[in-house]
Design a protein around this motif. Sequence first.
Motif, short mmCIF file in Angstrom:
data_model
loop_
_atom_site.label_atom_id
_atom_site.label_comp_id
_atom_site.label_asym_id
_atom_site.label_seq_id
_atom_site.Cartn_x
_atom_site.Cartn_y
_atom_site.Cartn_z
N PRO A 175 -122.81 76.87 -40.82
CA PRO A 175 -123.22 78.17 -41.34
C PRO A 175 -122.79 78.37 -42.79
O PRO A 175 -121.98 77.62 -43.31
CB PRO A 175 -122.51 79.16 -40.42
N LEU A 176 -123.34 79.40 -43.40
CA LEU A 176 -123.08 79.71 -44.81
C LEU A 176 -122.28 80.99 -44.94
O LEU A 176 -122.39 81.90 -44.13
CB LEU A 176 -124.42 79.91 -45.54
N ARG A 177 -121.50 81.04 -46.03
CA ARG A 177 -120.78 82.27 -46.40
C ARG A 177 -121.34 82.76 -47.73
O ARG A 177 -121.65 81.96 -48.61
CB ARG A 177 -119.30 81.97 -46.62
N ASN B 52 -133.12 86.60 -49.68
CA ASN B 52 -133.17 87.18 -48.35
C ASN B 52 -132.12 88.25 -48.10
O ASN B 52 -132.39 89.26 -47.44
CB ASN B 52 -133.01 86.05 -47.32
N LYS B 53 -130.90 88.06 -48.63
CA LYS B 53 -129.80 88.96 -48.28
C LYS B 53 -129.38 89.87 -49.42
O LYS B 53 -128.76 90.92 -49.18
CB LYS B 53 -128.58 88.12 -47.84
N PHE C 213 -132.19 84.53 -42.11
CA PHE C 213 -130.81 84.14 -41.86
C PHE C 213 -130.28 84.88 -40.63
O PHE C 213 -130.46 86.08 -40.49
CB PHE C 213 -129.95 84.44 -43.08
N GLU D 226 -127.36 86.31 -38.94
CA GLU D 226 -126.02 86.78 -39.33
C GLU D 226 -125.14 86.96 -38.09
O GLU D 226 -125.54 87.59 -37.13
CB GLU D 226 -126.13 88.12 -40.09
N TYR E 182 -121.00 85.41 -41.28
CA TYR E 182 -121.51 84.10 -41.70
C TYR E 182 -122.97 84.01 -41.30
O TYR E 182 -123.44 84.80 -40.49
CB TYR E 182 -120.65 82.96 -41.16
N TYR E 183 -123.67 83.05 -41.90
CA TYR E 183 -125.13 83.00 -41.79
C TYR E 183 -125.61 81.62 -41.41
O TYR E 183 -125.22 80.62 -42.02
CB TYR E 183 -125.78 83.38 -43.12
#
Lengths: 257, 257
Positions: free
Chosen positions: A55-57, A85-86, B194, B196, B205-206
């Motif tokens: 996952p991404l932060r 997107n965010k 994404f 979440e 986190y995504y």
Amino acid sequence: MSKQKPTILVVNDDGITAPGIKVLLEEMQSLGKIIVVAPDSPQSGMGHAITIGKPLRIEPVTIYPDVEMYKCSGTPVDCVKLAVNKIFKGRKPDLCVSGINHGLNNSINVLYSGTMSAAVEGAIESIPSIGFSYDDHTFDADFENCRPFVREIASQVLKNGIQFGTLLNVNFPQGTIKGVKVCRQADAKWAEEFDERMDPYNRPYYWLTGKFVLNDRGEDTDVWALNHGFASLVPTQFDMTAHHAIPQLNSWSFDVK
Amino acid sequence: MSKQKPTILVVNDDGITAPGIKVLLEEMQSLGKIIVVAPDSPQSGMGHAITIGKPLRIEPVTIYPDVEMYKCSGTPVDCVKLAVNKIFKGRKPDLCVSGINHGLNNSINVLYSGTMSAAVEGAIESIPSIGFSYDDHTFDADFENCRPFVREIASQVLKNGIQFGTLLNVNFPQGTIKGVKVCRQADAKWAEEFDERMDPYNRPYYWLTGKFVLNDRGEDTDVWALNHGFASLVPTQFDMTAHHAIPQLNSWSFDVK
């Protein structure tokens, strides 16, 4: 009523604390409302990689006063995807600029470059996008001569837009910049020379190094422009189809029993 | 005296133990002398990334009897660079095949795909190169229907060569394959969604997820071919210059004070 200020996404691959992105965001502040979304660590050579196995932060950070900034744990392309997107959500930015990269991304380097891949991703999102790179890979690179050109090229893109499916790859030489040349990507490659070493347990490991080999004598290439003191500007596309090769392949017959 | 057997480099991005590379190497064994150099772990979505911040490992492994194989700690592109430089040394392979990928690499996926980037790197090295991908991303994907087409297309490339600066991007649909269509890359993109989540410490986190959005109604695209039961074959190039955009940009003036 005055026209609304354009919104500008600023990204890079050297990481959010790199001097190159500071120069870029300073120049963009005079053109619009900027938001910076950049990797939390150096991501050179990441090409068009995306993060799918973990996952991404993404988190807000304050580095320069009054600048909206987010650091992201992913690749440059992840940064653009998360930004759209965010952070920007529905309202796409009017411009996406990437860089200024510490080191050239001319010729074949467009493929390996995280800086350029972020700009390519912007273009895929239909955002007018520009990647900027400078011929000095050191942390202390002096970007002063690039500043007016960065501002001018970004202004032109905001004014004129960019042709559908394309973006700009801009590279700056060291020293006085004579002007801007519109170019094609030079035919060149890296000849690898892996640096082999032994670890303390007597097992070999390899550092990727190489020599840039130019196969192109054209005077309309980015390499030529940079070697002659000009900034190179290559319109770049993400349709990788070799359209000219289609007729020949249509003459092949695929006889499968 | 009989002609020497061609040498074939086999690479992928799903990792050296993936079923797709087993099918590919089996088919290539009937065409020449193969050497496999593949990542030691899955590298999907790595695009054209290279490893520059840390060193690389490459080691011989025995997985299938009588097959010369090396696992590499780097990206798919690193594998090709190491193969050319450290395994094949001066004598370049006659063919570079990448895959068979578990999952399609048609349309815009060519940019994100480690499978295709390995084939692109082969082409940069002037090796006739092909990326193969199949419309099933599961580990248990059944590649049987792909086999004769993989063999046939690789044979044609060995016989006819490939146009300078190009490579082939081949994708297979599920079910019976009606034949091979030479195509262009469809205009499409991923619309990110994404996912979440919150970690146990209440920080978000995504996960990168998305929906494939086709903007192209053409009947000459890879998406069209696959949707109609054909294997798609797109000639692909690494000159990313948008040559058609050069004249318009030459009309811009860059007035820098």
